[in-house]
Design a protein around this motif. Sequence first.
Motif, PDB file in Angstrom:
ATOM      1  N   MET A  79      52.636  64.340 117.865  1.00 51.70           N
ATOM      2  CA  MET A  79      53.362  64.781 116.687  1.00 51.70           C
ATOM      3  C   MET A  79      53.136  63.780 115.553  1.00 51.70           C
ATOM      4  SD  MET A  79      55.339  67.277 116.034  1.00 51.70           S
ATOM      5  CE  MET A  79      56.265  67.825 114.655  1.00 51.70           C
ATOM      6  N   PHE A  80      52.989  64.269 114.371  1.00 57.56           N
ATOM      7  CA  PHE A  80      52.783  63.402 113.214  1.00 57.56           C
ATOM      8  C   PHE A  80      54.073  63.290 112.413  1.00 57.56           C
ATOM      9  CE2 PHE A  80      52.026  67.656 111.666  1.00 57.56           C
ATOM     10  CZ  PHE A  80      52.642  67.656 110.445  1.00 57.56           C
ATOM     11  N   THR A  81      54.158  62.274 111.640  1.00 56.78           N
ATOM     12  CA  THR A  81      55.280  62.113 110.730  1.00 56.78           C
ATOM     13  C   THR A  81      54.745  62.036 109.312  1.00 56.78           C
ATOM     14  OG1 THR A  81      57.138  60.735 110.092  1.00 56.78           O
ATOM     15  CG2 THR A  81      55.278  59.612 111.091  1.00 56.78           C
ATOM     16  N   GLN A  82      55.447  62.659 108.383  1.00 55.77           N
ATOM     17  CA  GLN A  82      55.001  62.659 107.000  1.00 55.77           C
ATOM     18  C   GLN A  82      55.445  61.408 106.250  1.00 55.77           C
ATOM     19  OE1 GLN A  82      56.235  66.295 105.152  1.00 55.77           O
ATOM     20  NE2 GLN A  82      55.338  67.544 106.750  1.00 55.77           N
ATOM     21  N   VAL A  83      56.407  60.702 106.774  1.00 55.72           N
ATOM     22  CA  VAL A  83      56.908  59.494 106.114  1.00 55.72           C
ATOM     23  C   VAL A  83      56.237  58.279 106.744  1.00 55.72           C
ATOM     24  CG1 VAL A  83      58.932  58.103 105.605  1.00 55.72           C
ATOM     25  CG2 VAL A  83      59.110  60.588 105.623  1.00 55.72           C
ATOM     26  N   LYS A  84      55.557  57.524 105.934  1.00 53.36           N
ATOM     27  CA  LYS A  84      54.860  56.315 106.381  1.00 53.36           C
ATOM     28  C   LYS A  84      55.579  55.092 105.805  1.00 53.36           C
ATOM     29  CE  LYS A  84      51.427  58.814 107.900  1.00 53.36           C
ATOM     30  NZ  LYS A  84      51.680  59.546 109.069  1.00 53.36           N
ATOM     31  N   THR A  85      55.470  53.973 106.487  1.00 54.23           N
ATOM     32  CA  THR A  85      56.062  52.732 106.010  1.00 54.23           C
ATOM     33  C   THR A  85      55.012  51.623 106.001  1.00 54.23           C
ATOM     34  OG1 THR A  85      56.760  52.101 108.220  1.00 54.23           O
ATOM     35  CG2 THR A  85      58.353  53.307 106.906  1.00 54.23           C
ATOM     36  N   TYR A  86      55.212  50.667 105.135  1.00 56.28           N
ATOM     37  CA  TYR A  86      54.356  49.481 105.137  1.00 56.28           C
ATOM     38  C   TYR A  86      55.167  48.284 104.666  1.00 56.28           C
ATOM     39  CZ  TYR A  86      53.709  49.964 100.067  1.00 56.28           C
ATOM     40  OH  TYR A  86      53.908  50.049  98.716  1.00 56.28           O
ATOM     41  N   TYR A  87      54.678  47.119 104.977  1.00 58.46           N
ATOM     42  CA  TYR A  87      55.330  45.868 104.631  1.00 58.46           C
ATOM     43  C   TYR A  87      54.478  45.148 103.591  1.00 58.46           C
ATOM     44  CZ  TYR A  87      57.815  46.979 108.893  1.00 58.46           C
ATOM     45  OH  TYR A  87      58.553  47.624 109.850  1.00 58.46           O
ATOM     46  N   PRO A  88      54.941  45.060 102.346  1.00 56.99           N
ATOM     47  CA  PRO A  88      54.141  44.408 101.313  1.00 56.99           C
ATOM     48  C   PRO A  88      54.096  42.889 101.507  1.00 56.99           C
ATOM     49  CG  PRO A  88      56.267  45.038 100.435  1.00 56.99           C
ATOM     50  CD  PRO A  88      56.192  45.589 101.832  1.00 56.99           C
ATOM     51  N   TYR A 141      56.474  55.853 101.869  1.00 51.66           N
ATOM     52  CA  TYR A 141      55.858  56.894 101.060  1.00 51.66           C
ATOM     53  C   TYR A 141      55.661  58.113 101.938  1.00 51.66           C
ATOM     54  CZ  TYR A 141      51.460  55.472 103.244  1.00 51.66           C
ATOM     55  OH  TYR A 141      50.473  55.165 104.149  1.00 51.66           O
ATOM     56  N   GLN A 142      55.472  59.257 101.307  1.00 51.30           N
ATOM     57  CA  GLN A 142      55.359  60.506 102.048  1.00 51.30           C
ATOM     58  C   GLN A 142      53.975  61.106 101.843  1.00 51.30           C
ATOM     59  OE1 GLN A 142      58.679  62.998 101.351  1.00 51.30           O
ATOM     60  NE2 GLN A 142      58.173  64.386 102.990  1.00 51.30           N
ATOM     61  N   THR A 143      53.385  61.585 102.926  1.00 44.71           N
ATOM     62  CA  THR A 143      52.075  62.224 102.866  1.00 44.71           C
ATOM     63  C   THR A 143      52.241  63.733 102.998  1.00 44.71           C
ATOM     64  OG1 THR A 143      51.809  61.918 105.243  1.00 44.71           O
ATOM     65  CG2 THR A 143      50.854  60.244 103.824  1.00 44.71           C
ATOM     66  N   PRO A 144      51.400  64.516 102.332  1.00 45.26           N
ATOM     67  CA  PRO A 144      51.523  65.967 102.426  1.00 45.26           C
ATOM     68  C   PRO A 144      51.053  66.481 103.791  1.00 45.26           C
ATOM     69  CG  PRO A 144      49.679  65.371 101.035  1.00 45.26           C
ATOM     70  CD  PRO A 144      50.379  64.102 101.395  1.00 45.26           C
ATOM     71  N   PRO A 145      51.634  67.575 104.283  1.00 51.02           N
ATOM     72  CA  PRO A 145      51.298  68.074 105.613  1.00 51.02           C
ATOM     73  C   PRO A 145      49.863  68.593 105.736  1.00 51.02           C
ATOM     74  CG  PRO A 145      52.832  69.563 104.533  1.00 51.02           C
ATOM     75  CD  PRO A 145      52.700  68.361 103.670  1.00 51.02           C
ATOM     76  N   GLN A 146      49.252  69.006 104.646  1.00 49.47           N
ATOM     77  CA  GLN A 146      47.888  69.536 104.756  1.00 49.47           C
ATOM     78  C   GLN A 146      46.863  68.469 105.141  1.00 49.47           C
ATOM     79  OE1 GLN A 146      49.768  69.889 102.011  1.00 49.47           O
ATOM     80  NE2 GLN A 146      48.615  69.493 100.152  1.00 49.47           N
ATOM     81  N   LEU A 147      47.236  67.199 105.096  1.00 51.18           N
ATOM     82  CA  LEU A 147      46.336  66.148 105.567  1.00 51.18           C
ATOM     83  C   LEU A 147      46.106  66.225 107.071  1.00 51.18           C
ATOM     84  CD1 LEU A 147      47.587  63.003 103.646  1.00 51.18           C
ATOM     85  CD2 LEU A 147      45.532  64.321 103.207  1.00 51.18           C
ATOM     86  N   PRO A 207      55.454  77.322 108.510  1.00 48.36           N
ATOM     87  CA  PRO A 207      56.271  76.128 108.774  1.00 48.36           C
ATOM     88  C   PRO A 207      55.440  74.848 108.899  1.00 48.36           C
ATOM     89  CG  PRO A 207      56.976  77.927 110.191  1.00 48.36           C
ATOM     90  CD  PRO A 207      55.733  78.386 109.487  1.00 48.36           C
ATOM     91  N   ALA A 208      54.195  74.961 109.344  1.00 48.15           N
ATOM     92  CA  ALA A 208      53.354  73.764 109.494  1.00 48.15           C
ATOM     93  C   ALA A 208      53.041  73.121 108.141  1.00 48.15           C
ATOM     94  CB  ALA A 208      52.061  74.130 110.200  1.00 48.15           C
ATOM     95  N   LEU A 209      53.113  73.891 107.051  1.00 49.98           N
ATOM     96  CA  LEU A 209      52.814  73.355 105.719  1.00 49.98           C
ATOM     97  C   LEU A 209      54.069  73.042 104.920  1.00 49.98           C
ATOM     98  CD1 LEU A 209      49.814  75.602 104.691  1.00 49.98           C
ATOM     99  CD2 LEU A 209      49.763  73.242 105.481  1.00 49.98           C
ATOM    100  N   TYR A 210      55.228  73.169 105.522  1.00 47.03           N
ATOM    101  CA  TYR A 210      56.474  72.882 104.820  1.00 47.03           C
ATOM    102  C   TYR A 210      56.750  71.384 104.801  1.00 47.03           C
ATOM    103  CZ  TYR A 210      61.420  72.676 103.740  1.00 47.03           C
ATOM    104  OH  TYR A 210      62.621  72.356 103.189  1.00 47.03           O
ATOM    105  N   SER A 211      57.081  70.877 103.643  1.00 46.13           N
ATOM    106  CA  SER A 211      57.424  69.474 103.482  1.00 46.13           C
ATOM    107  C   SER A 211      58.663  69.390 102.607  1.00 46.13           C
ATOM    108  CB  SER A 211      56.277  68.713 102.831  1.00 46.13           C
ATOM    109  OG  SER A 211      56.627  67.372 102.634  1.00 46.13           O
ATOM    110  N   PRO A 212      59.819  69.063 103.183  1.00 46.88           N
ATOM    111  CA  PRO A 212      61.031  69.004 102.380  1.00 46.88           C
ATOM    112  C   PRO A 212      60.999  67.849 101.397  1.00 46.88           C
ATOM    113  CG  PRO A 212      61.481  68.171 104.560  1.00 46.88           C
ATOM    114  CD  PRO A 212      60.068  68.683 104.578  1.00 46.88           C
ATOM    115  N   TYR A 213      61.565  68.068 100.226  1.00 49.98           N
ATOM    116  CA  TYR A 213      61.655  66.999  99.231  1.00 49.98           C
ATOM    117  C   TYR A 213      62.954  66.264  99.452  1.00 49.98           C
ATOM    118  CZ  TYR A 213      62.213  64.539  94.865  1.00 49.98           C
ATOM    119  OH  TYR A 213      62.416  63.558  93.935  1.00 49.98           O
ATOM    120  N   GLU A 214      62.875  64.984  99.666  1.00 45.32           N
ATOM    121  CA  GLU A 214      64.055  64.159  99.826  1.00 45.32           C
ATOM    122  C   GLU A 214      64.077  63.156  98.686  1.00 45.32           C
ATOM    123  OE1 GLU A 214      64.009  62.492 103.724  1.00 45.32           O
ATOM    124  OE2 GLU A 214      63.727  64.446 104.658  1.00 45.32           O
ATOM    125  N   GLY A 215      64.845  63.462  97.670  1.00 43.34           N
ATOM    126  CA  GLY A 215      64.914  62.593  96.514  1.00 43.34           C
ATOM    127  C   GLY A 215      65.659  61.307  96.811  1.00 43.34           C
TER     128      GLY A 215
END
Length: 67
Positions: free
Chosen positions: A1-10, A26-32, A57-65
Motif C-alpha cells: 500500500m502506498f501513502t500520499q503523504v511523505k515526510t522529510y527531515y530538513p 508534502y503530498q504526492t498525487p495518486p496518479q504517480l 477511488p484509486a485516483l481520489y486524493s482528499p484535500y487537507e488544508g
Amino acid sequence: MFTQVKTYYPFIGPHDPCPPIRVKTYQTPPQLYIPFQQPNLPQFHLSEALKRGTLWPALYSPYEGRP
C-alpha cells in the motif's frame, strides 16, 4: 500500500537564526502510483463521483488544508 503523504527531515545548520522545523510533509498525487489505467477499476456512484471530483477511488486524493 502506498501513502500520499511523505515526510522529510530538513538540514538544520548550527547557525540557523530561525527555530528549526523538525519534520516537513508534502503530498504526492495518486496518479504517480498508477502507471496506466487498468480495466474494470472500481467506480464511485455518479453522485459520489461528482462530490469527489473523480470517478475512480484509486485516483481520489482528499484535500487537507492547514488548520
